[in-house]
Design an enzyme around this catalytic site. Structure first.
Site, PDB file in Angstrom:
ATOM      1  CG  ASP A 187      -0.301  -0.444   2.499  1.00 43.36           C
ATOM      2  OD1 ASP A 187       0.940  -0.380   2.585  1.00 43.36           O
ATOM      3  OD2 ASP A 187      -1.006  -0.850   3.426  1.00 43.36           O
ATOM      4  CG  ASP A 246      -8.682  -1.362  11.752  1.00 42.47           C
ATOM      5  OD1 ASP A 246      -7.701  -2.070  11.411  1.00 42.47           O
ATOM      6  OD2 ASP A 246      -9.072  -0.389  11.082  1.00 42.47           O
ATOM      7  CG  HIS A 259      -5.773  -2.348   8.784  1.00 46.24           C
ATOM      8  ND1 HIS A 259      -5.903  -0.999   8.983  1.00 46.24           N
ATOM      9  CD2 HIS A 259      -4.473  -2.616   9.066  1.00 46.24           C
ATOM     10  CE1 HIS A 259      -4.746  -0.483   9.358  1.00 46.24           C
ATOM     11  NE2 HIS A 259      -3.860  -1.452   9.419  1.00 46.24           N
ATOM     12  CD  GLU A 292      -8.640   0.984   7.729  1.00 47.49           C
ATOM     13  OE1 GLU A 292      -8.455  -0.008   8.450  1.00 47.49           O
ATOM     14  OE2 GLU A 292      -8.132   2.102   7.964  1.00 47.49           O
TER      15      GLU A 292
HETATM   16  P1  PGA Z   1       2.156  -1.299  12.708  1.00 51.48           P
HETATM   17  O1  PGA Z   1       1.008  -1.282  11.613  1.00 51.48           O
HETATM   18  O2  PGA Z   1       3.088  -2.407  12.321  1.00 51.48           O
HETATM   19  O3  PGA Z   1       2.798   0.039  12.621  1.00 51.48           O
HETATM   20  O4  PGA Z   1       1.500  -1.562  14.023  1.00 51.48           O
HETATM   21  C1  PGA Z   1       0.439  -2.477  11.208  1.00 51.48           C
HETATM   22  C2  PGA Z   1      -0.663  -2.214  10.208  1.00 51.48           C
HETATM   23  O5  PGA Z   1      -1.381  -1.204  10.328  1.00 51.48           O
HETATM   24  O6  PGA Z   1      -0.837  -3.050   9.309  1.00 51.48           O
END
Ligand code: PGA
Length: 259
Positions: free
Chosen positions: A67, A136, A138, A143
């Site tokens: 992404d 959450d 994702h 999302e």
């Molecule tokens: P993070 O993000 O590794 O910074 O916790 C993970 C994500 O949002 O996929």
């Protein structure tokens, strides 16, 4: 589904790096799917060490990132282009023409997304996809409520994700509200998937992904349908798993962890 629980974040990162290295040793021209965020930093650090000290070779590897934020230029310090170059690409021998990251600044997102999907297919598909997980649930920026069949597209971020990611931005700087992300359907086509999670803040999302119902409200739960997925967790991220003892029991019977 395999669940590997490590004592520490460092151990988790090393275990994940060994799996990446095994993939590259058995297929030197492998296609890797890569993730950003804090979680894979330890994995990338270990891969850089393996490259420097053990000669792990990336010269024939191709990568596709999950992404990118819409509106951020490649040289913006919070762009995922910048992140990948700083934390991995500039330290290993991967040819720049083999690196694919969604564009945050194209003037035709629809055409770009189609092209990205096509490039993945033309390169033979993703051999090993690295994932983090949002609080959450994702994966990528898929999302809650994202279609489990979704493809690469623009996605509006939830408030929770924007708040979670605000820590990376300067005070007063706006976190972008949109991202371009591989879809859940795109991710599920990878031949093998590894999801890394560390810390208590991820424990609920991880438990729902592994043990909850298959639901678009936690897009990581879609991994339950995948044939070859490994979760690399530290103890804190595994803290809410009902089946934790079972996973640890399996691990104890298979020293060395997963293949
Ligand atoms: P993070 O993000 O590794 O910074 O916790 C993970 C994500 O949002 O996929």
């Amino acid at each position: 589904m395999e669940v590997i629980i490590s004592n520490t974040y460092e151990e988790l990162s090393k275990a994940a790096a060994r799996t990446v290295a095994k993939t590259l040793n058995s297929k030197p021209n492998a296609v890797l799917g890569l993730a950003t965020g804090s979680t894979p930093l330890g994995l990338y650090k270990e891969l850089v060490r393996m490259h420097r000290e053990e000669g792990l070779d990336f010269s024939r590897v191709t990568t596709f990132n999950l992404d990118e934020y819409v509106g951020l230029r490649k040289d913006h310090p919070q762009s995922y282009h910048f992140f990948m170059h700083e934390n991995l690409f500039k330290h290993i021998n991967i040819p720049p023409q083999n690196l694919y990251i969604p564009s945050g600044t194209t003037d035709n997102y629809e055409a770009f997304c189609d092209w990205y999907e096509r490039r993945i297919r033309e390169c033979g598909g993703i051999d090993l996809q690295v994932l983090g997980i949002g609080s959450d649930g994702h994966i990528g920026f898929n999302e809650p409520s994202s279609s489990l069949g979704s493809r690469t597209r623009i996605k509006t971020l939830t408030k929770q994700t924007i708040d979670d990611n605000a820590r990376f931005f300067e005070e007063g700087e706006k976190v972008p509200a949109y991202a371009i992300t591989m879809g859940v359907g795109t991710i599920l086509e990878a031949k093998r998937i590894m999801l890394l999670a560390s810390g208590e803040a991820k424990a609920e999302a991880v438990a729902r992904a592994i043990e909850g119902p298959l639901t678009s409200m936690n897009t990581a739960s879609a991994l339950q349908r995948h044939e070859r997925v490994i979760f690399y967790l530290d103890k804190a991220a595994a803290g809410k798993l009902e089946m934790r003892e079972y996973f640890e029991w399996i691990q104890a019977k298979m020293p060395g962890g997963s293949s």
